[in-house]
Design a protein around this motif. Structure first.
Motif, PDB file in Angstrom:
ATOM      1  N   GLY A   8       0.828  -1.205   0.000  1.00 39.41           N
ATOM      2  CA  GLY A   8       0.000   0.000   0.000  1.00 39.41           C
ATOM      3  C   GLY A   8       0.858   1.248   0.000  1.00 39.41           C
ATOM      4  O   GLY A   8       1.806   1.368  -0.778  1.00 39.41           O
ATOM      5  N   VAL A   9       0.545   2.154   0.908  1.00 42.09           N
ATOM      6  CA  VAL A   9       1.297   3.393   1.101  1.00 42.09           C
ATOM      7  C   VAL A   9       1.480   3.566   2.603  1.00 42.09           C
ATOM      8  O   VAL A   9       0.914   2.805   3.393  1.00 42.09           O
ATOM      9  N   ALA A  10       2.219   4.566   3.007  1.00 39.23           N
ATOM     10  CA  ALA A  10       2.511   4.743   4.434  1.00 39.23           C
ATOM     11  C   ALA A  10       1.243   4.830   5.282  1.00 39.23           C
ATOM     12  O   ALA A  10       1.180   4.250   6.368  1.00 39.23           O
ATOM     13  N   SER A  11       0.205   5.498   4.787  1.00 38.48           N
ATOM     14  CA  SER A  11      -0.993   5.717   5.596  1.00 38.48           C
ATOM     15  C   SER A  11      -2.045   4.606   5.511  1.00 38.48           C
ATOM     16  O   SER A  11      -2.938   4.541   6.350  1.00 38.48           O
ATOM     17  N   VAL A  12      -1.940   3.723   4.503  1.00 38.88           N
ATOM     18  CA  VAL A  12      -2.932   2.648   4.323  1.00 38.88           C
ATOM     19  C   VAL A  12      -2.224   1.406   3.798  1.00 38.88           C
ATOM     20  O   VAL A  12      -1.580   1.450   2.753  1.00 38.88           O
ATOM     21  N   LYS A  13      -2.409   0.292   4.504  1.00 38.54           N
ATOM     22  CA  LYS A  13      -1.762  -0.953   4.086  1.00 38.54           C
ATOM     23  C   LYS A  13      -2.798  -2.061   3.895  1.00 38.54           C
ATOM     24  O   LYS A  13      -3.795  -2.134   4.613  1.00 38.54           O
ATOM     25  N   ASP A  52     -14.742  -8.627   5.028  1.00 40.13           N
ATOM     26  CA  ASP A  52     -14.410  -8.543   6.458  1.00 40.13           C
ATOM     27  C   ASP A  52     -13.909  -7.163   6.869  1.00 40.13           C
ATOM     28  O   ASP A  52     -13.402  -6.983   7.973  1.00 40.13           O
ATOM     29  N   GLU A  53     -14.078  -6.152   5.958  1.00 38.39           N
ATOM     30  CA  GLU A  53     -13.719  -4.763   6.253  1.00 38.39           C
ATOM     31  C   GLU A  53     -12.211  -4.539   6.370  1.00 38.39           C
ATOM     32  O   GLU A  53     -11.774  -3.601   7.038  1.00 38.39           O
ATOM     33  N   THR A  54     -11.403  -5.385   5.726  1.00 35.92           N
ATOM     34  CA  THR A  54      -9.960  -5.144   5.665  1.00 35.92           C
ATOM     35  C   THR A  54      -9.591  -4.690   4.260  1.00 35.92           C
ATOM     36  O   THR A  54     -10.277  -5.005   3.287  1.00 35.92           O
ATOM     37  N   VAL A  55      -8.505  -3.959   4.163  1.00 39.79           N
ATOM     38  CA  VAL A  55      -8.070  -3.396   2.884  1.00 39.79           C
ATOM     39  C   VAL A  55      -7.626  -4.505   1.945  1.00 39.79           C
ATOM     40  O   VAL A  55      -6.798  -5.348   2.297  1.00 39.79           O
ATOM     41  N   GLU A  56      -8.190  -4.479   0.737  1.00 41.96           N
ATOM     42  CA  GLU A  56      -7.808  -5.410  -0.312  1.00 41.96           C
ATOM     43  C   GLU A  56      -6.914  -4.733  -1.345  1.00 41.96           C
ATOM     44  O   GLU A  56      -5.974  -5.322  -1.856  1.00 41.96           O
ATOM     45  N   LEU A  57      -7.211  -3.458  -1.670  1.00 32.00           N
ATOM     46  CA  LEU A  57      -6.530  -2.731  -2.736  1.00 32.00           C
ATOM     47  C   LEU A  57      -6.443  -1.258  -2.375  1.00 32.00           C
ATOM     48  O   LEU A  57      -7.407  -0.687  -1.872  1.00 32.00           O
ATOM     49  N   VAL A  58      -5.274  -0.654  -2.653  1.00 31.93           N
ATOM     50  CA  VAL A  58      -5.066   0.778  -2.458  1.00 31.93           C
ATOM     51  C   VAL A  58      -4.826   1.386  -3.830  1.00 31.93           C
ATOM     52  O   VAL A  58      -3.942   0.936  -4.560  1.00 31.93           O
ATOM     53  N   GLU A  59      -5.619   2.396  -4.194  1.00 29.79           N
ATOM     54  CA  GLU A  59      -5.448   3.081  -5.472  1.00 29.79           C
ATOM     55  C   GLU A  59      -5.145   4.547  -5.227  1.00 29.79           C
ATOM     56  O   GLU A  59      -5.747   5.180  -4.363  1.00 29.79           O
ATOM     57  N   ILE A  60      -4.203   5.077  -6.011  1.00 29.99           N
ATOM     58  CA  ILE A  60      -3.781   6.458  -5.903  1.00 29.99           C
ATOM     59  C   ILE A  60      -3.876   7.077  -7.282  1.00 29.99           C
ATOM     60  O   ILE A  60      -3.336   6.549  -8.251  1.00 29.99           O
ATOM     61  N   SER A 136      -2.356   1.204  -8.659  1.00 31.42           N
ATOM     62  CA  SER A 136      -3.043   0.293  -7.747  1.00 31.42           C
ATOM     63  C   SER A 136      -1.986  -0.532  -7.034  1.00 31.42           C
ATOM     64  O   SER A 136      -1.031  -0.992  -7.668  1.00 31.42           O
ATOM     65  N   VAL A 137      -2.161  -0.732  -5.734  1.00 29.53           N
ATOM     66  CA  VAL A 137      -1.189  -1.490  -4.953  1.00 29.53           C
ATOM     67  C   VAL A 137      -1.902  -2.608  -4.203  1.00 29.53           C
ATOM     68  O   VAL A 137      -2.885  -2.361  -3.503  1.00 29.53           O
ATOM     69  N   ALA A 138      -1.392  -3.821  -4.380  1.00 28.96           N
ATOM     70  CA  ALA A 138      -1.905  -5.017  -3.705  1.00 28.96           C
ATOM     71  C   ALA A 138      -0.874  -6.118  -3.939  1.00 28.96           C
ATOM     72  O   ALA A 138       0.026  -5.959  -4.768  1.00 28.96           O
ATOM     73  N   PRO A 139      -0.996  -7.247  -3.253  1.00 33.14           N
ATOM     74  CA  PRO A 139      -0.107  -8.369  -3.585  1.00 33.14           C
ATOM     75  C   PRO A 139      -0.248  -8.708  -5.070  1.00 33.14           C
ATOM     76  O   PRO A 139      -1.326  -8.567  -5.655  1.00 33.14           O
ATOM     77  N   PHE A 140       0.835  -9.157  -5.696  1.00 31.43           N
ATOM     78  CA  PHE A 140       0.849  -9.378  -7.144  1.00 31.43           C
ATOM     79  C   PHE A 140      -0.255 -10.310  -7.616  1.00 31.43           C
ATOM     80  O   PHE A 140      -0.821 -10.120  -8.685  1.00 31.43           O
TER      81      PHE A 140
END
Length: 162
Positions: A8-13, A52-60, A136-140
């Protein structure tokens, strides 16, 4: 803003709970608890949450501070230039319909909202160069195409569920 591939990024993983994210970045710009939430950060973040309300994908997105990885500016540049610079650093690109995914765990994309003339005033109206509009950031594995077996198993599971 620097991305952390696969994380992710520093503020969201990836994997963090919505409550933890919102304690850092504030509430989303729209009311409710939707699976995709937009946050008024700089640059703006779009977070996709799992059931389950956990982050799956972070987009910037582009705009505001640009997005970087290993010193390479990813956003608001011609896509081919970004891919070439990352390749020179040893990062292999896998194309998909609107961009490229990279094995460390991120993708660059263009929805064709920006034209080449945004970056090159001499560009013609029909210049085909794409501008990177977001990351977009997530596991490959999130970005890889599913196999035929995985698609068939998914369809079978959907048919078997009530």
């Amino acid at each position: 803003m620097e991305i952390l591939p696969g994380e992710g990024v520093a503020s969201v993983k990836v994997g963090e709970s919505r409550d933890v994210v919102e304690s850092r970045v504030g509430p989303p710009v729209h009311p409710g608890r939707h699976s995709r939430a937009v946050y008024d950060t700089d640059p703006m973040l779009v977070i996709t949450y799992r059931e389950d309300e956990t982050v799956e994908l972070v987009e910037i997105g582009y705009g505001g501070p640009e997005v970087f990885f290993e010193g390479v500016q990813l956003t608001y540049r011609f896509m081919d230039d970004v891919v070439a610079e990352l390749a020179a650093l040893g990062h292999r690109a896998e194309p998909f319909d609107v961009g490229f995914a990279f094995e460390p765990g991120f993708a660059i994309f263009s929805m064709s909202s920006l034209s080449a003339s945004e970056l090159d005033p001499a560009a013609s109206v029909d210049d085909p160069r794409r501008v990177v509009e977001g990351v977009s950031v997530a596991p490959f594995d999130y970005f890889r195409e599913p196999t035929e077996e995985e698609i068939e198993a998914y369809i079978r599971a959907r048919e078997e569920s009530p």
